[in-house]
Write an enzyme that holds these catalytic residues in place. Structure first.
Site, short mmCIF file in Angstrom:
data_model
loop_
_atom_site.label_atom_id
_atom_site.label_comp_id
_atom_site.label_asym_id
_atom_site.label_seq_id
_atom_site.Cartn_x
_atom_site.Cartn_y
_atom_site.Cartn_z
N GLU A 196 -7.01 -10.44 11.59
CA GLU A 196 -6.05 -9.38 11.86
C GLU A 196 -6.36 -8.56 13.10
O GLU A 196 -5.46 -8.05 13.75
CB GLU A 196 -5.78 -8.49 10.63
CG GLU A 196 -6.91 -7.68 10.12
CD GLU A 196 -6.48 -6.86 8.89
OE1 GLU A 196 -7.37 -6.57 8.09
OE2 GLU A 196 -5.31 -6.49 8.73
N LYS A 224 0.07 -0.38 8.55
CA LYS A 224 -0.90 0.01 7.53
C LYS A 224 -0.35 -0.13 6.13
O LYS A 224 -1.04 -0.54 5.21
CB LYS A 224 -1.34 1.45 7.79
CG LYS A 224 -2.39 1.99 6.83
CD LYS A 224 -3.72 1.31 7.05
CE LYS A 224 -4.80 1.76 6.09
NZ LYS A 224 -5.93 0.82 6.07
N LYS A 242 -10.35 -10.07 7.95
CA LYS A 242 -10.68 -9.03 8.94
C LYS A 242 -10.67 -9.62 10.34
O LYS A 242 -10.12 -9.03 11.27
CB LYS A 242 -12.06 -8.43 8.68
CG LYS A 242 -12.20 -7.47 7.53
CD LYS A 242 -11.54 -6.13 7.70
CE LYS A 242 -10.13 -6.16 7.24
NZ LYS A 242 -9.85 -6.05 5.85
N GLU A 265 -12.42 -12.14 2.57
CA GLU A 265 -12.19 -10.84 3.19
C GLU A 265 -12.69 -10.84 4.65
O GLU A 265 -12.03 -10.29 5.54
CB GLU A 265 -12.88 -9.74 2.36
CG GLU A 265 -12.85 -8.34 2.96
CD GLU A 265 -11.46 -7.79 3.24
OE1 GLU A 265 -10.46 -8.41 2.84
OE2 GLU A 265 -11.36 -6.73 3.90
N TRP A 296 8.46 0.40 12.73
CA TRP A 296 7.97 -0.97 12.53
C TRP A 296 9.21 -1.79 12.23
O TRP A 296 9.83 -1.66 11.19
CB TRP A 296 7.00 -1.02 11.37
CG TRP A 296 6.34 -2.35 11.16
CD1 TRP A 296 5.33 -2.89 11.88
CD2 TRP A 296 6.64 -3.30 10.12
NE1 TRP A 296 4.99 -4.13 11.36
CE2 TRP A 296 5.78 -4.40 10.28
CE3 TRP A 296 7.56 -3.32 9.07
CZ2 TRP A 296 5.79 -5.50 9.45
CZ3 TRP A 296 7.57 -4.43 8.25
CH2 TRP A 296 6.69 -5.50 8.43
N ARG A 303 1.61 3.48 10.46
CA ARG A 303 2.70 2.95 9.64
C ARG A 303 3.67 2.08 10.46
O ARG A 303 4.58 1.46 9.91
CB ARG A 303 3.50 4.10 9.02
CG ARG A 303 2.68 4.99 8.10
CD ARG A 303 3.53 6.08 7.52
NE ARG A 303 4.61 5.53 6.73
CZ ARG A 303 4.52 5.20 5.46
NH1 ARG A 303 3.39 5.35 4.81
NH2 ARG A 303 5.55 4.70 4.82
N CYS A 336 7.37 2.30 8.75
CA CYS A 336 7.75 3.38 9.65
C CYS A 336 7.20 4.73 9.15
O CYS A 336 6.95 4.91 7.98
CB CYS A 336 9.25 3.53 9.82
SG CYS A 336 10.09 2.01 10.22
N ASN A 387 13.06 5.22 6.86
CA ASN A 387 11.92 4.34 6.63
C ASN A 387 12.28 3.43 5.46
O ASN A 387 12.55 3.93 4.38
CB ASN A 387 10.70 5.20 6.29
CG ASN A 387 9.57 4.41 5.67
OD1 ASN A 387 9.42 3.22 5.93
ND2 ASN A 387 8.79 5.06 4.82
N GLY A 388 12.31 2.11 5.69
CA GLY A 388 12.66 1.20 4.59
C GLY A 388 13.78 0.28 5.00
O GLY A 388 14.06 0.10 6.19
N HIS A 435 -13.95 -31.89 1.32
CA HIS A 435 -12.73 -32.53 0.82
C HIS A 435 -11.61 -32.55 1.86
O HIS A 435 -10.46 -32.76 1.51
CB HIS A 435 -12.26 -31.83 -0.46
CG HIS A 435 -13.22 -32.02 -1.60
ND1 HIS A 435 -13.41 -33.22 -2.26
CD2 HIS A 435 -14.12 -31.18 -2.16
CE1 HIS A 435 -14.33 -33.10 -3.19
NE2 HIS A 435 -14.80 -31.86 -3.14
O1 M6R Z 1 -2.15 -0.32 0.65
P1 M6R Z 1 -2.51 -1.64 0.04
O2 M6R Z 1 -3.95 -1.70 -0.37
O3 M6R Z 1 -1.63 -2.02 -1.10
O4 M6R Z 1 -2.29 -2.70 1.18
C1 M6R Z 1 -2.37 -4.07 0.91
C2 M6R Z 1 -2.47 -4.89 2.19
O5 M6R Z 1 -1.31 -4.75 2.95
C3 M6R Z 1 -3.68 -4.46 3.04
O6 M6R Z 1 -4.87 -4.56 2.32
C4 M6R Z 1 -3.79 -5.34 4.31
O7 M6R Z 1 -4.10 -6.64 3.94
C5 M6R Z 1 -4.86 -4.76 5.24
N1 M6R Z 1 -4.33 -4.56 6.55
C6 M6R Z 1 -6.02 -5.65 5.42
O8 M6R Z 1 -6.98 -5.08 6.25
#
Ligand code: M6R
Length: 607
Positions: free
Chosen positions: A487, A602, A484, A480, A73, A27, A2, A99-100, A503
């Protein structure tokens, strides 16, 4: 999770709050709301993005120069108008955003219910409004202290009341909170970019502090009530950096910023002779010489960057290095011991799991080094050493330029350690140093091949499953690339070492299943080609990422995305870019919300 905002000043609060919330949407963005105090507190909230709230305030405006706001969120209670913040006590005299997570929420709600309190939402936040109102005896800060003493968990809380107009009280318990100091006006926000266009002077609120905000500024105290003297932090970021800069999406802008990010992250840190000067990395040569073991811990994309980092440390330093998911490491009783170096990687520096693993490492006597993008973040303040990645604010939820900067940071760190304890292979080190300086130019060139990548994206856009394979460092990049794609495109995708395919997973390869192959590592080239042949024999379509001068790959792959040649140890830096762009263009064809993909946020500040 949030985003939270607060404003006290001479102007209208609502536009300031709404603007800040839009900048904080990364956020969380499932609902939003604001409360403004005139003589009474007036609240507007709406499920969905801040845009909907803005529309609502156009038809039903709010007047007043003190206010708080929130973009959510969901944790407790589904996204809805009712569960959106702010939340009030039954009298409407106290209003809160938060937030939290309140961990003892059920316990507190049961106790309040027994005492006759009635709740209108499913959130843990609403109980905070009740607790503050219950404790109020003419001093808002004291009532907030009482509420916070009862509410366990990691959160930031912002409170306003009709009884003390012109004032906001906020508390930081782990979740981030900053105060922006304007002229005759003061702002509260979850992060600096939310109000950077309004002021450049900030007070960073630390864990366990309470701040009382009015239009003349802010007074910081510990939650226990001791005065805190804090110098403002002057922030030089260009606010233009936080805007889209002409690109259709932040993600695309951030991908294209990567050549500059590499330049920035290297700037002033790497001499021609390979010595690396890392500001805020304070360990001495003895520490580096005596180091027996390195641990890298992180989540998501930061973890994927750590996979590359572990290999950099092993190859450049022959130093045992493992990479651990932070959420696993924190509960795995890891064999971390005194004298080890634990590197916690986090773009935001606020990821709850990463912070927990980092704290565990410190408790066990390891030296904690943070690689983070956010100055003043919790991780940066708790670490013994910090390597700032200088990627600038990353707004898109899908991380791209921060990943790139994390890679560069790890090459620099290995060179810094190597300068003290010796490098395992000085020829390799020379090639890496030379290659690092060449990277910004390589990446600029690579960006020019976007049209070919967008074309290749058409082949994936309507698939149901996509596999990513590679070996060694190519596998780390494949992981990676797959993340990408998942997501932002919402396609099912999975990454695996190319040698693992036969395998079991090969059973899933058909002519409808495209396979993206990363093939840059010379030592493993022929092995990866064998995996490509296995895919081709089952009718699978192969999209390969290979060096521009690779004249063999065309025989095996259906489509080849070319990247500039560099030393294989630097291979991931170039190879990841086509995969970022591929994911972007697939998501665009599919019409998805690229910068704010569904179900994600984020910064993951809850466990
Ligand atoms: O802020 P951080 O680098 O600790 O975040 C870690 C992950 O939440 C972040 O990398 C997430 O996987 C991204 N959305 C990927 O694109």
């Amino acid at each position: 999770m949030c985003g939270i905002m607060g404003y006290v000043g001479p102007g209208q609060a609502a536009p300031v709050l709404l603007d800040g919330l839009q900048r904080l949407e990364y956020r969380g963005y499932d609902s939003a709301g604001i409360a403004v105090l005139d003589r009474e507190i007036d609240v507007r909230k709406a499920e969905g993005k801040v845009e909907r709230l803005i529309d609502l305030t156009k038809t039903s405006p709010l007047n007043g120069s003190v206010g708080i706001g929130h973009t959510r969120w969901a944790t407790h209670g589904a996204p809805s108008d009712l569960n959106a913040h702010p939340h009030s006590d039954p009298s409407g005299a106290f209003v809160v955003v938060h937030n939290g997570i309140i961990e003892n929420f059920y316990e507190l709600r049961d106790r309040l219910t027994e005492d006759g309190h009635e709740f209108t939402s499913e959130t843990d936040t609403e109980i905070l409004a009740h607790l503050v109102a219950e404790a109020y005896r003419g001093d808002l800060a004291a009532a907030v202290r009482s509420a916070v003493a009862q509410a366990e968990g990691a959160y930031a809380l912002v409170v306003m009341t009709v009884h003390e107009p012109g004032k906001i009280v906020a508390v930081r318990r782990i979740s981030p909170l900053v105060v922006g100091l304007g002229v005759g006006e003061t702002f509260l926000a979850s992060d600096i970019p939310a109000v950077l266009h309004r002021t450049r002077d900030f007070l960073i609120i630390e864990d366990g502090e309470l701040v009382i905000v009015d239009e003349s500024g802010a007074t910081i105290e510990t939650i226990e009530g001791e005065a805190v003297d804090r110098e403002p932090l002057h922030v030089d970021w260009d606010s233009e950096m936080a805007e889209k800069g002409g690109y259709e999406h932040f993600m695309l802008k951030e991908i294209h910023e990567q050549p500059a990010v590499v330049t920035e992250t290297l700037a002033g840190r790497l001499e021609e002779d390979g010595s690396a000067w890392l500001d805020h990395v304070d360990f001495d040569d003895d520490f580096a010489r005596n180091l027996n073991r390195v641990w890298i811990t992180a989540c998501g994309t930061a973890y994927n960057a750590g996979m590359v980092g572990a290999e950099i440390f092993r190859r450049l330093l022959r130093l045992p290095t493992s990479v651990e998911y932070a959420h696993e490491m924190r509960y795995a009783d890891p064999l971390v011991s005194e004298g080890d170096l634990v590197i916690a990687i986090s773009q935001s520096g606020e990821t709850a799991d990463t912070l927990a693993a980092a704290r565990l490492a410190k408790e066990r006597g390891a030296r904690l080094l943070a690689i983070t993008n956010v100055v003043g973040s919790t991780l940066s303040r708790e670490a013994d050493d910090v390597l700032y990645t200088r990627a600038g604010p990353e707004i898109a939820v899908a991380s791209t330029k921060a990943y790139m900067a994390m890679l560069i940071g790890q090459y620099l760190l290995a060179l810094r350690i190597g300068a003290a304890r010796g490098l395992a292979d000085s020829d390799l080190a020379d090639r890496v140093i030379h290659g690092l300086h060449a990277l910004p130019g390589d990446l600029e060139r690579l960006m020019q091949s976007e049209a070919a990548i967008a074309d290749a994206a058409k082949r994936l856009a309507h698939a149901e499953d996509v596999y990513f394979i590679g070996r060694g460092l190519d596998y780390a990049v494949a992981v990676e690339g797959s993340l990408k794609l998942k997501e932002i495109s919402y396609l099912h995708s999975e990454a695996m070492p190319a040698g693992e395919l036969k395998h079991g997973t090969l059973a899933l390869i058909t002519e409808d299943v495209p396979v993206v192959v990363v093939i840059t590592q010379e030592a493993l080239y022929d092995k990866t080609v064998s995996a490509i042949q296995e895919v081709k024999a089952r009718g699978g379509e192969v999209i390969a990422v290979a060096y521009e001068d690779d004249d063999r790959i065309g025989r095996f792959a259906d489509v080849v995305l070319r990247v500039p040649r560099t030393d294989d140890l630097l291979g991931p830096v170039n190879a990841v870019v086509p995969l970022q762009l591929l994911a972007y263009h697939v998501a665009k064809i599919r019409g998805n919300d690229i910068d704010q993909p569904r179900n994600l946020a984020k910064s993951v500040t809850v466990e």
